[in-house]
Design an enzyme around this catalytic site. Sequence first.
Site, PDB file in Angstrom:
ATOM      1  CG  HIS A  91      -5.442  -1.520   4.419  1.00 38.90           C
ATOM      2  ND1 HIS A  91      -6.142  -2.441   3.687  1.00 38.90           N
ATOM      3  CD2 HIS A  91      -4.847  -0.702   3.514  1.00 38.90           C
ATOM      4  CE1 HIS A  91      -5.982  -2.202   2.385  1.00 38.90           C
ATOM      5  NE2 HIS A  91      -5.188  -1.145   2.257  1.00 38.90           N
TER       6      HIS A  91
ATOM      7  CB  SER B 202      -0.888   0.035   1.256  1.00 40.81           C
ATOM      8  OG  SER B 202      -1.721  -1.086   1.308  1.00 40.81           O
TER       9      SER B 202
END
Lengths: 512, 512
Positions: free
Chosen positions: B435, B332
Amino acid sequence: MRTRMRPLSPATSRINQMQFPPLDSNNNVSLAQDASTSLHRDFEKVHESMHAAISMNKTEILDAALDDFSEGYFGLSIENRRILLLKLAREYDLSRNQVRELMKQYLALELPSDNAEENAHEGEGSFSAFYRIERNLRQSLKPMYEILFERLNTHPGGLRFLSTMRADILSFLAEENIASVRALDSYLKEKLITWLSPANLQLLNITWDDPASLLEKIVAYEAVHPISNLLDLKRRLGVGRRCFGYLHPAIPGEPLIFIEVALMKNVAQTIQEVLWDDPPIGEHEATTALFYSISSTQPGLSGINLGKFLIKRVIDVVRRDMPGISTFATLSPIPGYMQWLLSKLGSIERSDSPFSENLMKPEEETSLLDAAEESTTGKTGMEIMRNLLSSPSHQWANSEKLSVALKTPLMRLCARYLLHEKKRGKALDSVGNFHLQNGAMIGRINWMADRSEKGLKQSAGIMVNYIYKVEHIEENAQSYFSKGRIQASEEVKIYVDEAQASLQEETKGLED
Amino acid sequence: MRTRMRPLSPATSRINQMQFPPLDSNNNVSLAQDASTSLHRDFEKVHESMHAAISMNKTEILDAALDDFSEGYFGLSIENRRILLLKLAREYDLSRNQVRELMKQYLALELPSDNAEENAHEGEGSFSAFYRIERNLRQSLKPMYEILFERLNTHPGGLRFLSTMRADILSFLAEENIASVRALDSYLKEKLITWLSPANLQLLNITWDDPASLLEKIVAYEAVHPISNLLDLKRRLGVGRRCFGYLHPAIPGEPLIFIEVALMKNVAQTIQEVLWDDPPIGEHEATTALFYSISSTQPGLSGINLGKFLIKRVIDVVRRDMPGISTFATLSPIPGYMQWLLSKLGSIERSDSPFSENLMKPEEETSLLDAAEESTTGKTGMEIMRNLLSSPSHQWANSEKLSVALKTPLMRLCARYLLHEKKRGKALDSVGNFHLQNGAMIGRINWMADRSEKGLKQSAGIMVNYIYKVEHIEENAQSYFSKGRIQASEEVKIYVDEAQASLQEETKGLED
């Protein structure tokens, strides 16, 4: 996808109903006294899993709790399900103290003048407090059981389970009208309406190529004209026929509601034509789409009008695919006609009652007295009619003479029943109310249109064609909804107008 | 299905923004004075169709009104859209007088004692009034604009239109925080959350065999690692790759959100490996599913966390289909890292400020001063670092010496940013927050993992692996949600622990 849930069969539920004492207010005591304490333990387990499903936070374990709860629920007796639903309605209600607290805060706010509201930014600040408390109030007006509903809705198999649960709530309410359970039902119904919005439903054209597991549902749930065998089913899905269902993604392979359509040259007058016209006409010759059966598969969705949207969608699809079709009509049962008529005829006994009314015209009575055989009991025309119609053998239908004599009064009274008999401003007949609220008009009534046992029993074999004229659907629905106005063809109105005309003449005669 | 609506392109909206004066409180006057009175007429037409869409009853004509309104809306300038939204928020609000009236009735009711509630039937009657007013209050707390939302939701193309409308509301609010528009947004958001519940969404495994019209959307909306050409796209849908999207039946052919997955032997450390490892490994060798991109296509669905459900569903599907895969991780971006660090470094100027903090360790500063070339401006380590990082050419990334000198402080500060920098108790970094709230943990940070212009600009090229451990997902999500606790691997924690250890040592030195 989990499919661990199994529906409780009607047979099982009847047995359970007999095993358990009826619900009383001291249910804890009576349960403790119950010999089968293991059943009590089962109940407590389900009660605990219900509590867990509402109060838990960790969703991984939550899935398990929801499974436990729904499985456990299906294992409960009808009686214990009711005790549980009562607990759900009462113990997982909203917090009235919190609601009252917010109300007091709200009422203490000063309402800005309309002027301030118009005058943009200055007024905005003072509204903030209103918006905030309104949002909080919306939250606190949600009962705690909403969490259970919401969680079940997003859980595999949960929507189906909620539909079963609502069916139980409805049968509970039918026996005992408890305010908290009524509130539970009304809340769940609202939720189901949202979740089953037409935007979430898929229209499926059901054909012989569909899985047997789906077609089996059609056979099982066809409520209007039962499907007798495989050949009958194949026929209803073959040339000149259509079957459309509404499916929800969370309940795959099982339509929530389905409608059967026959493509014909004319609006059929009898169900025999529809079910047994052999061979059917070529589809290119068809000018009429006849809706001859609409069945809902979920008793728990009662009061949620999916049929309205289904009919509208089906009309759109058929118009698009078959431009030759210009007439959309039904051939519908009249489920409440005999019940209404027999109750009317029953009240005649007490002919001194101010409500007594002669339902037959003199010439009708004469014809019937002439036709009546010796075996028929009754002195007046109305008595004879009542005795003939209430006989379970329906022997009159097999007698040419009796049929002819009964036809005139029965058709006339049927038109009156459909056009004028109402309950709270809506048509008394449930099927009539359904089609009228969807925007149909009454097109024609048909003599000896359904000679089946069921048809003779509920409407003396008469059926009705409701007509959906695309250009008038919304107008009709609207005027029925707001003013209770029932649209009908001249052909049907004439039955009633004649009757009224003769009534007026009589009255006039008296006045003279 | 009607598809008459067209989205307003960003270019058009910018032009319109320049043409019109900013929103002021006397908009009627300013509009009347506007030279282009025809535009005013257009606005009034849309305003009227909006009113019709809310107040009409006949649904046939209603469909036309909804079409008129949505088409007209798309034709409006940004400025006029805002005026219209303000009118919607204010003129179609709820009736506060009605709400207050119901509240007074409610507060006048006497609350039955708890005992009565427990004691079944006697108490039930007295609750009826509560249930009734609560139901009425729920109704009257619904603003009138709910009707418009509900009607659009069941109208073809309407859900999509509502998403556009909400995007406009959000951009309006970003410029001007108006209480009534905020309430409008919060109400619409609630509605969208209900309608877009995972139960209504379909998971689609998007492949090269899907229609070009759908794949084109993937290219257009991929927000993390732009798709450069057809070959790149084919690669992302080919062997060793997966792409999953969530679709709503009312917005066919266009996923609301999609995620790209790479099947790998190990958790990738750089995005270059993922995008350009050629050839990919055989799928049977894969042990890791790497989520390397997740993109939402609808700005109007901002704040509605569809990604959480999508990730969960995808993990379930991959686990079922590929039992060899045991690790689920992301690679990410860290979109907020450089912004945070540069703002920290910027505040050093005023080194007399009590908030000034030395972000570099002495040995890090020494290394950087050694590595710095003559062209680099700045006296202290922190000044040099700031100047290097804020240079748009990112020349430091091409210098071996500078990269080596910057790596240690940048990795250490990155770990601190991810593990400790918060805003209202949640991770400051938006992707991190996403997340972590879904239940992931921080697994590893990777140096020079994204050398693209964008990667260097937002995070000095550092990327992070979030790890989804199936057995800990819910526990992590829960403890992050309730306590703001961020789970991280030892490997990442060590960057911060070392720093803290040395900080503690320093403090200890001072105390001695």
